[in-house]
Write an enzyme that holds these catalytic residues in place. Structure first.
Site, PDB file in Angstrom:
ATOM      1  N   GLU A  65       3.240   3.384 -11.206  1.00  0.00           N
ATOM      2  CA  GLU A  65       3.003   2.377 -10.171  1.00  0.00           C
ATOM      3  C   GLU A  65       1.508   2.066 -10.170  1.00  0.00           C
ATOM      4  OE1 GLU A  65       5.236   1.900  -6.278  1.00  0.00           O
ATOM      5  OE2 GLU A  65       3.388   2.902  -5.622  1.00  0.00           O
ATOM      6  N   CYS A 107      -0.488   6.600 -11.001  1.00  0.00           N
ATOM      7  CA  CYS A 107      -0.708   5.673  -9.893  1.00  0.00           C
ATOM      8  C   CYS A 107      -2.199   5.365  -9.780  1.00  0.00           C
ATOM      9  CB  CYS A 107      -0.191   6.262  -8.577  1.00  0.00           C
ATOM     10  SG  CYS A 107      -0.175   5.070  -7.210  1.00  0.00           S
ATOM     11  N   TYR A 126      -1.646  -1.202 -10.004  1.00  0.00           N
ATOM     12  CA  TYR A 126      -1.908  -2.477  -9.332  1.00  0.00           C
ATOM     13  C   TYR A 126      -3.205  -3.093  -9.805  1.00  0.00           C
ATOM     14  CZ  TYR A 126      -4.083   1.283  -6.631  1.00  0.00           C
ATOM     15  OH  TYR A 126      -4.751   2.420  -6.261  1.00  0.00           O
ATOM     16  N   TYR A 130       0.849  -1.187   0.000  1.00  0.00           N
ATOM     17  CA  TYR A 130       0.000   0.000   0.000  1.00  0.00           C
ATOM     18  C   TYR A 130       0.886   1.240   0.000  1.00  0.00           C
ATOM     19  CZ  TYR A 130      -3.790  -3.159   1.243  1.00  0.00           C
ATOM     20  OH  TYR A 130      -4.707  -4.182   1.238  1.00  0.00           O
ATOM     21  N   SER A 131       0.635   2.137  -0.947  1.00  0.00           N
ATOM     22  CA  SER A 131       1.404   3.373  -1.015  1.00  0.00           C
ATOM     23  C   SER A 131       1.160   4.204   0.239  1.00  0.00           C
ATOM     24  CB  SER A 131       1.006   4.188  -2.254  1.00  0.00           C
ATOM     25  OG  SER A 131       1.321   3.489  -3.440  1.00  0.00           O
TER      26      SER A 131
END
Length: 253
Positions: free
Chosen positions: A251, A211, A253, A29-30
């Site tokens: 980045e 992101c 996901y 988790y960022s």
């Protein structure tokens, strides 16, 4: 557990996997705060987590047997609960420190906003050496479905009011706005509205970040490729050059 803006923590949910009895895998988790933490002590950090659920059309409710294990573990924790963390990890989303006049273009969908909150707090909200030195422009693009899903909007509006020359903000609300073709306004459509400015900034050395869910990238890449074609630019060479100069950071996901 010191960290830098743009890094992630890993979270390991308690218990074991049903399929093989092994421990749950790490979920990244960022981090959504600056290196100083929201309380400026340097001993805390924030995460931006969406509880993963599955809507069952037969039950007409969330199916309790199909919940995201780690996201629900995080969302169910209470003050004082222990949590198993790993990290921090990640170099892709770090802020370059060499030139305080560098422009940052930050593109996010949903909880992909997390690392940018750390950037913006360090550069504008908090009294930091980096914030005092920064003379560039940070431009945030955030895509969500509805205005009630906008994350940290109160923080962005305050920064926009206090730093109108150094912070820009644009939202893509897919269920409330239309693009130029009359369809839903997705993140690639909003960035595309400012394609000339974005390209000019990148030509001048700006760093662009992406992101969020990996599904955001095909639409963005298609839009950028169309702009490159219209400008007579070879898209593959253009992106290759940005990556080589570390101006292209992704980045998803």
């Amino acid at each position: 557990m010191p960290y830098w803006e743009g890094q992630s923590w890993g979270v390991i949910a308690p218990g074991t996997r049903e399929k093989d009895g092994k421990a749950h895998s790490v979920r990244l988790y960022s981090i959504a705060s600056s290196r100083y933490g929201d309380d400026m002590t340097g001993n805390t950090g924030s995460l931006c987590v969406r509880r993963a659920t599955y809507w069952c059309p037969e039950l007409k409710a969330d199916d309790p047997t199909k919940q995201g294990i780690c996201s629900n573990h995080i969302c169910d924790t209470k003050p004082g609960d222990d949590m198993v963390l790993t990290g921090p990890a990640g170099k892709v989303m770090l802020l370059p420190e060499e030139d305080p006049t560098t422009d940052y273009i930050m593109v996010a969908t949903g909880t992909g906003i997390a690392p940018y909150r750390g950037f913006i707090r360090r550069l504008f909200t908090e009294d930091t050496p980096a914030g005092q030195a920064y003379k560039g422009q940070a431009w945030l693009f955030l895509g969500v479905a509805n205005s009630d899903a906008l994350l940290y909007d109160d923080e962005w509006q305050k920064v926009k009011e206090e730093y109108p020359d150094n912070f820009r903000l644009d939202y893509a609300l897919s269920r409330e706005q239309n693009n130029k073709s009359g369809g839903k306004m997705y993140i690639q459509d909003k960035v595309g509205e400012y394609a000339d400015e974005v390209f000019n900034k990148l030509d001048a050395g700006a760093v662009i970040y992406f992101c969020g869910l990996k599904g955001m990238m095909p639409g963005i890449q298609e839009m950028l490729q169309e702009v490159c074609t219209a400008k007579g630019i070879d898209y593959e060479e253009w992106t290759k050059g940005l990556k080589k100069k570390k101006q292209w950071r992704v980045e998803v996901y």
